[in-house]
Design an enzyme around this catalytic site. Structure first.
Site, mmCIF file in Angstrom:
data_model
loop_
_atom_site.group_PDB
_atom_site.id
_atom_site.type_symbol
_atom_site.label_atom_id
_atom_site.label_comp_id
_atom_site.label_asym_id
_atom_site.label_seq_id
_atom_site.Cartn_x
_atom_site.Cartn_y
_atom_site.Cartn_z
ATOM 1 N N PHE A 128 -5.627 -3.253 -1.303
ATOM 2 C CA PHE A 128 -4.795 -2.218 -1.910
ATOM 3 C C PHE A 128 -4.273 -1.298 -0.804
ATOM 4 C CE2 PHE A 128 -3.738 1.205 -4.869
ATOM 5 C CZ PHE A 128 -3.237 0.476 -5.942
ATOM 6 N N THR A 166 -10.888 -0.571 -2.537
ATOM 7 C CA THR A 166 -12.040 0.159 -2.019
ATOM 8 C C THR A 166 -13.235 0.090 -2.968
ATOM 9 O OG1 THR A 166 -10.610 1.620 -0.735
ATOM 10 C CG2 THR A 166 -12.803 2.451 -1.270
ATOM 11 N N HIS A 197 -8.379 9.392 -10.591
ATOM 12 C CA HIS A 197 -8.905 8.056 -10.314
ATOM 13 C C HIS A 197 -9.268 7.881 -8.836
ATOM 14 C CE1 HIS A 197 -9.460 3.761 -10.932
ATOM 15 N NE2 HIS A 197 -8.689 3.537 -9.874
ATOM 16 N N LEU A 200 -17.884 4.418 7.201
ATOM 17 C CA LEU A 200 -16.895 4.745 6.177
ATOM 18 C C LEU A 200 -15.523 4.961 6.807
ATOM 19 C CD1 LEU A 200 -16.913 5.215 3.091
ATOM 20 C CD2 LEU A 200 -17.142 7.645 3.582
ATOM 21 N N ARG A 244 -3.768 8.978 9.129
ATOM 22 C CA ARG A 244 -5.209 8.730 9.232
ATOM 23 C C ARG A 244 -5.540 7.274 9.536
ATOM 24 N NH1 ARG A 244 -4.128 13.025 6.364
ATOM 25 N NH2 ARG A 244 -5.575 14.774 6.248
#
Length: 137
Positions: free
Chosen positions: A11, A43, A75, A100, A115
């Site tokens: 995704f 994820t 969500h 992570l 990011r």
């Protein structure tokens, strides 16, 4: 040598692909080897793949790479919070680092692009954790 496995969310692949490439380059720079790469739908789907990789003896750490962009509902928060919690639980269960490299929640697509280096940071943390844990043995 530190052996890594990557779990990558499909995704928002245009962003997670760039995260993957940055992560691969940094692993090579640090002298770590990426032994496995698994692409999962999103994820939220990562924990099962992480668990399967942690069971492998030739994996020292798992790096997760995902991007959760804010939508019109909460969500994105549910996805990231639940995935992060389960990923942390698996690290403790298997005594192996799981880092992570997931950006979000609450960010726009532009913020997600800013990011992309989370992939690099996640690899850096994985290698440091493996070395720290080996030093404690």
């Amino acid at each position: 040598m530190v052996n890594l496995a990557f779990v990558i969310a499909e995704f928002n692949r245009e962003i997670t692909y760039m995260m993957e490439k940055v992560a691969e380059e940094h692993a090579e720079f640090l002298g770590a080897k990426v032994k496995y790469k698994i692409v999962v739908p999103g994820t939220f789907d990562m924990p099962l793949a992480v668990k399967k990789l942690l069971e492998k003896e030739d994996v020292d750490a798992v790096v997760t790479l995902g991007c959760v962009i804010e939508g019109e509902t909460e969500h994105d928060e549910i996805v990231v919070h639940n995935a992060a919690r389960k990923i942390a639980d698996l690290a403790l269960e298997y005594n192996k680092p799981v880092t992570l490299g997931i950006s979000g929640p609450g960010m726009t697509r532009l913020q997600a692009e800013d990011r992309i280096d989370y992939g690099k940071r996640a690899v850096e943390a994985a290698v440091k954790m493996v070395k720290m844990l080996k030093a404690l043995e």
